[in-house]
Design an enzyme around this catalytic site. Structure first.
Site, PDB file in Angstrom:
ATOM      1  CB  THR A 137      -0.944  -0.017   1.222  1.00 45.39           C
ATOM      2  OG1 THR A 137      -1.747  -1.200   1.133  1.00 45.39           O
ATOM      3  CG2 THR A 137      -1.845   1.204   1.256  1.00 45.39           C
ATOM      4  CG  ASN A 142      -5.883  -8.303  -5.988  1.00 47.74           C
ATOM      5  OD1 ASN A 142      -5.681  -7.608  -6.986  1.00 47.74           O
ATOM      6  ND2 ASN A 142      -6.839  -8.022  -5.124  1.00 47.74           N
ATOM      7  CB  CYS A 162      -7.631  -5.159   0.606  1.00 46.64           C
ATOM      8  SG  CYS A 162      -6.078  -6.013   0.470  1.00 46.64           S
ATOM      9  CB  SER A 205       3.480  -6.901   0.022  1.00 42.97           C
ATOM     10  OG  SER A 205       3.006  -6.966   1.338  1.00 42.97           O
ATOM     11  CB  ALA A 206       7.269  -9.581   3.515  1.00 47.21           C
ATOM     12  CG  HIS A 207       1.232  -9.734   4.033  1.00 56.32           C
ATOM     13  ND1 HIS A 207      -0.076 -10.115   3.914  1.00 56.32           N
ATOM     14  CD2 HIS A 207       1.289  -8.476   3.534  1.00 56.32           C
ATOM     15  CE1 HIS A 207      -0.783  -9.116   3.387  1.00 56.32           C
ATOM     16  NE2 HIS A 207       0.022  -8.116   3.147  1.00 56.32           N
ATOM     17  CD  GLN A 218      -1.911 -11.394  -4.541  1.00 56.97           C
ATOM     18  OE1 GLN A 218      -1.601 -12.588  -4.410  1.00 56.97           O
ATOM     19  NE2 GLN A 218      -2.524 -10.720  -3.587  1.00 56.97           N
ATOM     20  CB  THR A 230      13.449   3.172  13.158  1.00 55.39           C
ATOM     21  OG1 THR A 230      13.714   4.428  13.769  1.00 55.39           O
ATOM     22  CG2 THR A 230      14.419   2.119  13.671  1.00 55.39           C
TER      23      THR A 230
HETATM   24  N1  PLP Z   1      -1.462  -4.891  -4.242  1.00 60.01           N
HETATM   25  C1  PLP Z   1      -2.033  -6.095  -4.376  1.00 60.01           C
HETATM   26  C2  PLP Z   1      -2.157  -6.694  -5.748  1.00 60.01           C
HETATM   27  C3  PLP Z   1      -2.525  -6.778  -3.259  1.00 60.01           C
HETATM   28  O1  PLP Z   1      -3.084  -7.980  -3.417  1.00 60.01           O
HETATM   29  C4  PLP Z   1      -2.412  -6.184  -1.982  1.00 60.01           C
HETATM   30  C5  PLP Z   1      -2.982  -6.847  -0.778  1.00 60.01           C
HETATM   31  O2  PLP Z   1      -3.963  -7.549  -0.850  1.00 60.01           O
HETATM   32  C6  PLP Z   1      -1.791  -4.938  -1.882  1.00 60.01           C
HETATM   33  C7  PLP Z   1      -1.329  -4.321  -3.032  1.00 60.01           C
HETATM   34  C8  PLP Z   1      -1.603  -4.266  -0.550  1.00 60.01           C
HETATM   35  O3  PLP Z   1      -0.514  -4.880   0.101  1.00 60.01           O
HETATM   36  P1  PLP Z   1      -0.085  -4.601   1.606  1.00 60.01           P
HETATM   37  O4  PLP Z   1      -0.909  -5.504   2.439  1.00 60.01           O
HETATM   38  O5  PLP Z   1       1.361  -4.960   1.655  1.00 60.01           O
HETATM   39  O6  PLP Z   1      -0.301  -3.159   1.887  1.00 60.01           O
END
Ligand code: PLP
Length: 370
Positions: free
Chosen positions: A72, A139, A312, A187-189, A167, A225
């Protein structure tokens, strides 16, 4: 821990054990990577090792990786940097792109969710944008965009190219130079790393979008940080993801084939993007007459965690903007279910999903129509 069967990897993934070990080994240390004392220098070395691991995942130079809090932030950083000039974005982007500015110009997609290249080029000529943003893998549907073609057209018309590859990481190869990407969001998660950490990776265009001002961290490109333990986990997850792309693809492709073969036998089912290049771990389908809210709740009660497209935005009742852009009716776009698999998924999970699906179908079939 929940004993639900988890089939929602595009929302977030369980942390990989190697990542957990790498993070817990250092989490209790007072690590500030900017401090000049020994403890700080040790932290800095950990961050620099992770930077190499992320750079390797994207085939980018190490010094082009800027750590941040996730996609994000990464998407907002790039879009905000260009906000005073025209920006083209695909209509199926994540809200982290679509809502980063009010004046974005949407590029239409076809019924499979692929950017319409002719219309894209016409928009490039008409608006002369400074930036184009198109995601690598959607996604909701898993559809893979032809990124090299899109970036070539972008550059031909003098714009820079941003790609949200959230993704894609760990699912398909990400080769920034070959794909012509100027700014890449990770994004790591989404691939076994921790939440709240990610990176913006720069290509070689020489522009460094910056959102947060303050300290001089990340060579002043991102103040704050550094989240050292998170960055270490992100680096480890990236190393594992890169090493396992082929194995991941063949495992998840087998799950996808099994799921879709069974689902297709039901009348009225539509599987999105099935005729085009798609990530192996994602299946998005709808069936006329059934709402995704009803189905989600029913699956949930039966111990299965799936999603209605974008996690999301779950909780929202509006139809999926991705499916609407692909030309789906309001009914279909409000009825889609997304199954997304990952590193811990097993055959038994797919079988459990299908068993519940058969049961729910029997219960709800009177509502289904052509
Ligand atoms: N972009 C895509 C394609 C996503 O699927 C997501 C999360 O679902 C994001 C951005 C947002 O990622 P983050 O959770 O790291 O803010």
């Amino acid at each position: 821990m929940s004993d639900q069967i988890y089939l929602d990897y595009n929302a977030t993934c369980p942390l990989k054990p190697e990542v957990f070990d790498a993070m817990t080994a250092i989490m209790q240390e007072p690590h500030n990577a900017s401090s000049v004392h020994q403890t700080g220098r040790a932290a800095n070395m950990l961050v620099e090792k992770a930077r190499e691991q992320i750079a390797a995942l994207a085939n980018a130079p190490t010094n082009q990786v800027i750590f941040n809090s996730g996609a994000t932030e990464g998407n907002n950083t790039v879009i905000q940097h260009f906000k005073d000039e025209p920006i083209l974005v695909s209509a199926t982007e994540h809200d982290a792109v679509l809502k980063a500015d009010d004046d974005l110009i949407h590029i239409p997609v076809d019924e499979n969710g692929l950017v319409k290249l002719d219309e894209f080029e016409a928009l490039l000529k008409q608006h002369k944008p400074a930036l184009v943003s198109v995601m690598m893998v959607n996604n909701e549907s898993g559809v893979i965009q032809p990124i090299a073609e899109i970036s070539a057209l972008t550059h031909k018309h003098g714009a820079l190219f941003h790609c949200d590859a959230v993704q894609a990481a760990g699912r398909i190869e990400i080769d920034m130079p070959a794909l012509g990407i100027d700014f890449l969001t990770l994004s790591a998660h989404k691939f076994g790393g921790p939440q709240g950490v990610g990176a913006l990776v720069l290509g070689l265009c020489g522009v460094t979008p910056t959102l947060l001002q303050g300290g001089g961290q990340e060579k002043s490109a991102r103040a704050g940080t550094e989240n050292v333990a998170g960055i270490v986990g992100f680096g480890k997850a990236a190393e594992l993801a890169k090493a396992n792309i082929d194995a991941f693809t063949s495992r998840t492709r087998a799950f996808q084939e099994k799921l879709e073969e069974t689902l297709k036998a039901f009348q009225g089912i539509h599987i999105y993007g099935q005729d085009v290049n798609r990530a192996a771990n994602t299946t998005l389908f709808s069936i006329n007459g059934l709402s995704s809210e009803t189905l989600l709740m029913a699956f949930d009660l039966d111990g299965i965690a799936v999603s209605n497209g974008s996690a999301c935005s779950s909780g929202k009742v509006e139809p999926s903007h991705v499916l609407k852009a692909m030309g789906a009716s309001d009914e279909a776009a409000s009825g889609a279910i997304r199954i997304s698999t990952g590193w811990k998924t097993e055959d038994a999970d797919i079988e459990a999903f299908l068993k519940v699906w058969h049961k729910l179908y029997e219960r709800m079939k009177d509502k289904i129509h052509a």
